[in-house]
Design an enzyme around this catalytic site. Structure first.
Site, mmCIF file in Angstrom:
data_model
loop_
_atom_site.group_PDB
_atom_site.id
_atom_site.type_symbol
_atom_site.label_atom_id
_atom_site.label_comp_id
_atom_site.label_asym_id
_atom_site.label_seq_id
_atom_site.Cartn_x
_atom_site.Cartn_y
_atom_site.Cartn_z
ATOM 1 N N CYS A 91 -44.381 -75.865 -89.216
ATOM 2 C CA CYS A 91 -44.220 -76.779 -88.475
ATOM 3 C C CYS A 91 -44.578 -78.121 -89.270
ATOM 4 O O CYS A 91 -45.480 -78.133 -89.903
ATOM 5 C CB CYS A 91 -45.157 -76.875 -87.216
ATOM 6 S SG CYS A 91 -45.153 -78.007 -85.931
ATOM 7 N N HIS A 133 -39.282 -73.383 -80.194
ATOM 8 C CA HIS A 133 -40.452 -74.152 -81.023
ATOM 9 C C HIS A 133 -40.559 -75.679 -80.586
ATOM 10 O O HIS A 133 -41.675 -76.240 -80.202
ATOM 11 C CB HIS A 133 -40.188 -73.968 -82.551
ATOM 12 C CG HIS A 133 -41.528 -74.805 -83.542
ATOM 13 N ND1 HIS A 133 -42.260 -73.972 -84.114
ATOM 14 C CD2 HIS A 133 -41.621 -76.018 -83.566
ATOM 15 C CE1 HIS A 133 -43.090 -74.733 -84.896
ATOM 16 N NE2 HIS A 133 -42.580 -76.096 -84.574
ATOM 17 N N GLU A 134 -39.289 -76.282 -80.539
ATOM 18 C CA GLU A 134 -39.531 -77.764 -80.312
ATOM 19 C C GLU A 134 -39.931 -78.028 -78.615
ATOM 20 O O GLU A 134 -40.741 -78.896 -78.127
ATOM 21 C CB GLU A 134 -38.136 -78.391 -80.581
ATOM 22 C CG GLU A 134 -37.888 -78.625 -81.740
ATOM 23 C CD GLU A 134 -38.850 -79.019 -82.980
ATOM 24 O OE1 GLU A 134 -39.634 -79.775 -82.520
ATOM 25 O OE2 GLU A 134 -38.914 -78.335 -84.150
ATOM 26 N N HIS A 137 -43.640 -78.203 -78.119
ATOM 27 C CA HIS A 137 -43.885 -79.506 -78.337
ATOM 28 C C HIS A 137 -43.773 -80.556 -77.321
ATOM 29 O O HIS A 137 -44.884 -81.081 -76.881
ATOM 30 C CB HIS A 137 -43.247 -80.303 -79.509
ATOM 31 C CG HIS A 137 -43.636 -79.879 -80.899
ATOM 32 N ND1 HIS A 137 -45.271 -80.049 -81.471
ATOM 33 C CD2 HIS A 137 -43.034 -79.260 -81.921
ATOM 34 C CE1 HIS A 137 -45.086 -79.370 -82.509
ATOM 35 N NE2 HIS A 137 -44.077 -79.074 -83.017
#
Length: 170
Positions: A91, A133-134, A137
């Site tokens: 990351c 993954h995003e 966030h």
């Protein structure tokens, strides 16, 4: 174009859910935000970048999909495949912290693009992994929160060693 520094890994903005992009009263020009996200993703040599990683509190991220950058606003994952795989992830917000993460091999997602229209798409393989993954966030979560303390400690030791080595090599 505005190149912004990555926020510190201890920044609270990485651990807070992002504010939905409001198409009726845009907090920022969506085309400009798209360009900022893509350029910063490239500048920081990533394959994905969420707005909070550069200090912007809006539900949007850039990613590489089919070898091209796209920007999604207000993303949602509608469906996860049962088939999962482990893959070692990194990351931009945590340089050198490489951890094997289990994710669905494919997902179905819905999101908006810079003209405000809603799109749906299926993401497979690497693009599925990047999107997931995003999305973490966007939700104010980090990719390593679901791993055991033992795995995280091992990864942190390796990270410390690798960062020292990188500094010596420069």
């Amino acid at each position: 174009m505005r190149i912004l520094p990555l926020v510190e890994e201890t920044s609270d903005i990485l651990c807070e859910p992002l504010v939905p992009f409001d198409w009726n009263n845009p907090q920022q020009d969506p085309e400009e935000l798209s360009n900022i996200l893509i350029e910063n993703m490239r500048e920081h040599e990533g394959i994905g970048l969420t707005s909070n990683q550069i200090g912007l509190n809006l539900s949007a991220f850039a990613m590489i999909w089919d070898s091209k950058p796209i920007v999604v606003f207000n993303p949602e994952i509608i469906e996860y495949s049962e088939e999962t795989t482990y893959f070692r992830e990194l990351c931009l917000s945590y340089p050198g912290l490489e951890i094997a993460i289990r994710r669905s091999e494919s997902i179905k997602a819905q999101f908006e693009v810079s003209d405000g229209s809603t799109k749906g798409a299926v993401f497979n393989g690497l693009s599925s992994r990047i999107f997931q993954h995003e999305m973490e966030h966007v939700r104010g979560r980090e990719y390593f929160w679901e791993v055991s303390n033992f795995i995280l400690k091992q990864a942190m030791k390796k990270r410390k060693h690798n960062l020292k080595k990188m500094r010596r090599d420069v």
